[in-house]
Write a protein that holds these residues in place. Structure first.
Motif, PDB file in Angstrom:
ATOM      1  N   TYR A  10       0.851  -1.202   0.000  1.00 18.82           N
ATOM      2  CA  TYR A  10       0.000   0.000   0.000  1.00 18.82           C
ATOM      3  C   TYR A  10       0.874   1.235   0.000  1.00 18.82           C
ATOM      4  N   TYR A  11       0.485   2.226  -0.811  1.00  6.62           N
ATOM      5  CA  TYR A  11       1.080   3.567  -0.687  1.00  6.62           C
ATOM      6  C   TYR A  11      -0.018   4.437  -0.093  1.00  6.62           C
ATOM      7  N   GLY A  12       0.017   4.651   1.206  1.00  8.85           N
ATOM      8  CA  GLY A  12      -1.101   5.370   1.820  1.00  8.85           C
ATOM      9  C   GLY A  12      -2.393   4.637   1.483  1.00  8.85           C
ATOM     10  N   GLY A  13      -3.291   5.289   0.782  1.00 12.47           N
ATOM     11  CA  GLY A  13      -4.565   4.656   0.451  1.00 12.47           C
ATOM     12  C   GLY A  13      -4.536   3.815  -0.818  1.00 12.47           C
ATOM     13  N   ILE A  14      -3.425   3.947  -1.595  1.00 17.40           N
ATOM     14  CA  ILE A  14      -3.374   3.214  -2.868  1.00 17.40           C
ATOM     15  C   ILE A  14      -2.919   1.775  -2.639  1.00 17.40           C
ATOM     16  N   HIS A  15      -3.719   0.849  -3.100  1.00 23.64           N
ATOM     17  CA  HIS A  15      -3.389  -0.568  -2.957  1.00 23.64           C
ATOM     18  C   HIS A  15      -2.660  -0.991  -4.232  1.00 23.64           C
ATOM     19  N   ALA A  16      -1.333  -0.936  -4.206  1.00 22.48           N
ATOM     20  CA  ALA A  16      -0.577  -1.090  -5.451  1.00 22.48           C
ATOM     21  C   ALA A  16      -0.361  -2.549  -5.849  1.00 22.48           C
ATOM     22  N   LEU A  17      -0.136  -3.428  -4.882  1.00 24.74           N
ATOM     23  CA  LEU A  17      -0.027  -4.858  -5.193  1.00 24.74           C
ATOM     24  C   LEU A  17      -1.095  -5.580  -4.381  1.00 24.74           C
ATOM     25  N   SER A  35       1.521  -2.923 -18.047  1.00 23.66           N
ATOM     26  CA  SER A  35       1.556  -1.563 -18.573  1.00 23.66           C
ATOM     27  C   SER A  35       1.919  -0.569 -17.473  1.00 23.66           C
ATOM     28  N   ASN A  36       1.888   0.702 -17.791  1.00 25.78           N
ATOM     29  CA  ASN A  36       2.202   1.756 -16.832  1.00 25.78           C
ATOM     30  C   ASN A  36       1.354   1.622 -15.580  1.00 25.78           C
ATOM     31  N   GLY A  37       2.020   1.696 -14.442  1.00 28.23           N
ATOM     32  CA  GLY A  37       1.269   1.695 -13.184  1.00 28.23           C
ATOM     33  C   GLY A  37       0.733   0.343 -12.767  1.00 28.23           C
ATOM     34  N   ALA A  38       1.171  -0.722 -13.426  1.00 34.74           N
ATOM     35  CA  ALA A  38       0.674  -2.050 -13.067  1.00 34.74           C
ATOM     36  C   ALA A  38       1.208  -2.496 -11.706  1.00 34.74           C
ATOM     37  N   GLY A  39       2.364  -1.957 -11.326  1.00 36.45           N
ATOM     38  CA  GLY A  39       2.958  -2.335 -10.048  1.00 36.45           C
ATOM     39  C   GLY A  39       4.271  -3.085 -10.201  1.00 36.45           C
ATOM     40  N   LYS A  40       4.868  -3.008 -11.377  1.00 37.29           N
ATOM     41  CA  LYS A  40       6.105  -3.747 -11.637  1.00 37.29           C
ATOM     42  C   LYS A  40       7.255  -3.249 -10.766  1.00 37.29           C
ATOM     43  N   SER A  41       7.443  -1.936 -10.785  1.00 39.69           N
ATOM     44  CA  SER A  41       8.543  -1.393  -9.979  1.00 39.69           C
ATOM     45  C   SER A  41       8.278  -1.605  -8.496  1.00 39.69           C
ATOM     46  N   THR A  42       7.019  -1.508  -8.119  1.00 38.91           N
ATOM     47  CA  THR A  42       6.654  -1.729  -6.719  1.00 38.91           C
ATOM     48  C   THR A  42       7.078  -3.133  -6.279  1.00 38.91           C
ATOM     49  N   PRO A  80      17.745  -0.459 -11.151  1.00 41.33           N
ATOM     50  CA  PRO A  80      16.467   0.245 -11.035  1.00 41.33           C
ATOM     51  C   PRO A  80      16.003   0.904 -12.327  1.00 41.33           C
ATOM     52  N   GLU A  81      14.722   1.205 -12.336  1.00 43.48           N
ATOM     53  CA  GLU A  81      14.145   1.976 -13.433  1.00 43.48           C
ATOM     54  C   GLU A  81      14.824   3.340 -13.463  1.00 43.48           C
ATOM     55  N   GLY A  82      15.175   3.808 -14.635  1.00 42.16           N
ATOM     56  CA  GLY A  82      15.817   5.122 -14.730  1.00 42.16           C
ATOM     57  C   GLY A  82      17.303   5.066 -14.455  1.00 42.16           C
ATOM     58  N   GLU A 189       9.220  -5.572 -17.766  1.00 38.71           N
ATOM     59  CA  GLU A 189       9.234  -4.812 -19.027  1.00 38.71           C
ATOM     60  C   GLU A 189       7.843  -4.350 -19.472  1.00 38.71           C
ATOM     61  N   GLN A 190       7.851  -3.235 -20.169  1.00 40.70           N
ATOM     62  CA  GLN A 190       6.650  -2.840 -20.914  1.00 40.70           C
ATOM     63  C   GLN A 190       6.765  -3.304 -22.353  1.00 40.70           C
ATOM     64  N   ASN A 191       8.024  -3.446 -22.793  1.00 40.13           N
ATOM     65  CA  ASN A 191       8.254  -3.935 -24.151  1.00 40.13           C
ATOM     66  C   ASN A 191       8.050  -5.450 -24.157  1.00 40.13           C
TER      67      ASN A 191
HETATM   68  N1  LIG Z   1       5.785   6.447  -3.974  1.00 43.42           N
HETATM   69  C1  LIG Z   1       4.503   6.253  -4.366  1.00 43.42           C
HETATM   70  N2  LIG Z   1       3.492   6.880  -3.726  1.00 43.42           N
HETATM   71  C2  LIG Z   1       2.212   6.674  -4.093  1.00 43.42           C
HETATM   72  N3  LIG Z   1       1.843   5.892  -5.090  1.00 43.42           N
HETATM   73  C3  LIG Z   1       2.787   5.247  -5.775  1.00 43.42           C
HETATM   74  C4  LIG Z   1       4.171   5.401  -5.452  1.00 43.42           C
HETATM   75  N4  LIG Z   1       4.904   4.644  -6.303  1.00 43.42           N
HETATM   76  C5  LIG Z   1       4.002   4.047  -7.109  1.00 43.42           C
HETATM   77  N5  LIG Z   1       2.737   4.403  -6.803  1.00 43.42           N
HETATM   78  C6  LIG Z   1       1.511   3.931  -7.470  1.00 43.42           C
HETATM   79  O1  LIG Z   1       1.496   2.535  -7.422  1.00 43.42           O
HETATM   80  C7  LIG Z   1       1.086   2.001  -8.657  1.00 43.42           C
HETATM   81  C8  LIG Z   1       2.138   1.073  -9.217  1.00 43.42           C
HETATM   82  O2  LIG Z   1       3.295   1.845  -9.541  1.00 43.42           O
HETATM   83  P1  LIG Z   1       4.630   1.219 -10.126  1.00 43.42           P
HETATM   84  O3  LIG Z   1       5.654   2.271 -10.166  1.00 43.42           O
HETATM   85  O4  LIG Z   1       4.964  -0.013  -9.378  1.00 43.42           O
HETATM   86  O5  LIG Z   1       4.164   0.848 -11.601  1.00 43.42           O
HETATM   87  P2  LIG Z   1       5.010   0.269 -12.805  1.00 43.42           P
HETATM   88  O6  LIG Z   1       4.332  -0.962 -13.230  1.00 43.42           O
HETATM   89  O7  LIG Z   1       6.424   0.165 -12.444  1.00 43.42           O
HETATM   90  O8  LIG Z   1       4.786   1.390 -13.907  1.00 43.42           O
HETATM   91  P3  LIG Z   1       5.810   1.941 -15.020  1.00 43.42           P
HETATM   92  O9  LIG Z   1       5.792   0.979 -16.147  1.00 43.42           O
HETATM   93  O10 LIG Z   1       5.199   3.238 -15.421  1.00 43.42           O
HETATM   94  O11 LIG Z   1       7.141   2.089 -14.408  1.00 43.42           O
HETATM   95  C9  LIG Z   1       0.771   3.196  -9.547  1.00 43.42           C
HETATM   96  O12 LIG Z   1      -0.627   3.415  -9.501  1.00 43.42           O
HETATM   97  C10 LIG Z   1       1.505   4.318  -8.922  1.00 43.42           C
HETATM   98  O13 LIG Z   1       0.836   5.538  -9.120  1.00 43.42           O
END
Ligand SMILES: Nc1ncnc2c1ncn2[C@@H]1O[C@H](COP(=O)(O)OP(=O)(O)OP(=O)(O)O)[C@@H](O)[C@H]1O
Ligand SMILES: [Mg+2]
Lengths: 234, 294
Positions: A10-17, A35-42, A80-82, A189-191
């Motif tokens: 969780y990121y605060g209220g966001i349930h990321a995984l 895709s973007n925001g799927a939660g891969k980096s998380t 890491p990403e970036g 990956e997104q690719n």
């Molecule tokens: N530090 C953070 N604070 C709040 N929300 C976050 C934070 N990091 C990520 N999120 C949210 O968690 C979700 C997953 O993010 P994450 O970075 O894991 O996605 P991703 O799959 O890596 O995307 P991308 O392909 O764009 O890198 C997204 O909705 C994002 O907005």
């Protein structure tokens, strides 16, 4: 080698995984596409100790519950990403920092040579400040720096991000080479097309959930994946 | 010409002590991105440690100097652990760090005033070095001024060596660039933060003793040491060469102001300089980027 059970982040209220489970076998290339925001980096940040999570991550029969620096010590390397290369330091200093936890001078020197063989471009630029490298060179540096820790498993977060098509191919070729060196690879990956072409197995992550898993071939041939990720119309 | 050289030497000497103080601000800023205003308090403690080691314990000067430096290094670590670490654990916004640092600085000042055996009285260091200056041609160089310069130069040299040529030094540079990436290298960033506070504290102790010997020791000495913060901003917060160059320039500007205009204008000029730098070139002479200085 690496098993994840019912992971919630969780990121605060966001349930990321939302209850992610997966396992990585020794010696394979496993890819997670999404895709973007799927939660891969998380997911990767949870493994490498940057995030608090519910559920468990087990590596080599041990529950991972440590600070990031201890996790590196256990043989897990996260590129890491970036890229996050140290722009204020030279290429060689960056690579040597990758070996920060090692004390085997001889091994470090050998690995440095290996990295230079894998990335001849880095050798040409060893004394250059890494901030002046191109995006592709920085990606190579980030991967080389990761290898310098002599990891058993590498977590690669979107290595192809922002690279020209030709370089994308080079980077994926190098990932295959790294696997041949006996490393296990978890590639995010997104690719999807490229990732699936070099991976053994794949998971598809969507909005924090694994919606599909299987051999890379099967996933690549799945009609809904083809449409959603590979840009192929039904 | 003689007067000019004379002022230049005095400026270099006081500037080099400012530099010892300024690197402490810069080191902490480079890693944690906030101005550690408690640093002035640490310098003041250094002056007191040195004073009591010399007078109460009658330690020889080099021992008292190193002892004061070690004491303030420990003090700086304690400040980090008690005041900043809890904030870091809570990922507090950086404004909290600055407010906390200011609070800590007031606390340090008042604890000295409150302690019955120290109190607000001015203390004068015993005369360790003869006041008769060394003659070089027509120049008269104070022994203490020379000592200040030599000790500061040695310390700064050691610091540069440490940062540029040791593994921990490289790790400090890496952490200052990106704390997450350095954790990914296996660097224990918490340890790096402690190291940085310890280094800043160590040099603060040396600077405090030198400053105390040159002037006097009193609880509000931190007001003067704040000028080294100006020097750090002038040179570019977070940059070590910047801190040193800024400090030496400030020292020289100050002595020339006192020598050629009036010592009353000395601090005025220093603060005008700070404001001018912030307006014209916010990142200072050698600062890394245009981050806001708070
Ligand atoms: N530090 C953070 N604070 C709040 N929300 C976050 C934070 N990091 C990520 N999120 C949210 O968690 C979700 C997953 O993010 P994450 O970075 O894991 O996605 P991703 O799959 O890596 O995307 P991308 O392909 O764009 O890198 C997204 O909705 C994002 O907005
Ligand atoms: Mg991502």
């Amino acid at each position: 080698m690496l098993t994840i059970n019912n992971l919630h982040v969780y990121y605060g209220g966001i349930h990321a995984l939302k209850g992610v489970s997966l396992n990585v076998n020794k010696g394979e290339i496993l890819t997670i596409i999404g895709s973007n925001g799927a939660g891969k980096s998380t997911l990767l940040n949870s493994i490498s100790g940057f995030l608090k999570y519910k559920g468990e991550i087990i590596y080599k029969d041990q529950k991972l519950n440590f600070s990031p620096n201890k996790i590196v010590q256990m043989g897990i390397c996260h590129v890491p990403e970036g890229r996050l290369v140290f722009a204020n330091l030279t290429v060689e200093d960056n690579l040597l920092l990758g070996a920060y936890l090692r004390n085997d001078k001889k091994g470090i020197k050998e690995d440095l040579e290996k990295v230079y063989t894998l990335f001849p471009r880095l050798k040409e630029r060893q004394k250059q400040l890494s901030g002046t490298l191109s995006g592709g060179e920085q990606q190579m540096l980030a991967m080389g720096r990761g290898l310098m820790s002599s990891p058993d498993i590498m977590l690669l977060d979107e290595p192809s991000l922002g690279l020209a098509p030709l370089l994308v191919q080079t980077v994926f070729d190098i990932i295959t080479d790294i696997r041949k060196m006996g490393k296990t690879i978890l590639l995010v990956e997104q690719n999807a097309f490229k990732a699936l072409s070099i991976a053994d197995r794949a998971y598809v992550l969507e909005q924090g959930k694994i919606i599909m898993e299987g051999s890379a071939k099967d996933i690549a041939n799945n009609p809904s994946i083809k449409e959603a990720y590979l840009g192929v119309k039904k | 010409m003689t007067q000019f050289l004379q002022q230049l030497i005095n400026g270099l000497s006081i500037g080099s002590v400012y530099a010892l103080m300024a690197v402490g601000y810069s080191l902490v800023y480079s890693i944690m991105n906030f101005s550690n205003f408690a640093h002035g308090g640490v310098i003041m403690f250094g002056a007191y440690f040195g004073f009591f080691y010399l007078t109460l314990f009658r330690l020889p000067f080099p021992v008292a100097l190193i002892g004061a430096a070690l004491s303030t290094a420990i003090l700086a670590i304690i400040i980090e652990r008690t005041a900043y670490k809890p904030l870091r654990n809570r990922r507090a916004p950086f404004l909290y760090f600055i407010i906390c640092a200011m609070g800590m600085s007031i606390f340090l000042e008042n604890i000295i005033i409150a302690l019955p055996f120290i109190g607000p009285t001015f203390r004068t260091y015993p005369e360790i070095f003869s006041k008769t200056p060394i003659k070089i041609g027509s120049l008269a160089v104070g022994r203490l001024d020379l000592l200040m310069f030599i000790i500061s130069a040695i310390c700064l040299g050691l610091l540069v060596y440490f940062i540029d040529f040791t593994k921990i030094g490289k790790a400090i540079q890496a952490t200052s660039y990106n704390i997450k990436a350095s954790a990914l290298m296996g660097i224990n960033t918490d340890f790096i933060i402690i190291t940085v506070f310890a280094l800043g504290g160590f040099f603060a102790g040396i600077a405090g003793v030198l400053f105390g010997m040159k002037y006097t020791v009193y609880p509000q000495i931190g007001v003067i040491t704040n000028k080294s913060f100006i020097a750090a901003v002038f040179g570019g917060l977070g940059s070590l060469p910047g801190a040193v160059i800024g400090s030496v320039l400030l020292g020289i500007i100050e002595t020339f102001t006192s020598g050629y205009i009036s010592s009353q204008y000395r601090d005025l000029i220093a603060f005008v300089l700070l404001i001018a730098v912030l307006v014209i070139r916010p990142r200072g002479l050698m600062g890394k980027s245009n981050e806001d200085k708070a």
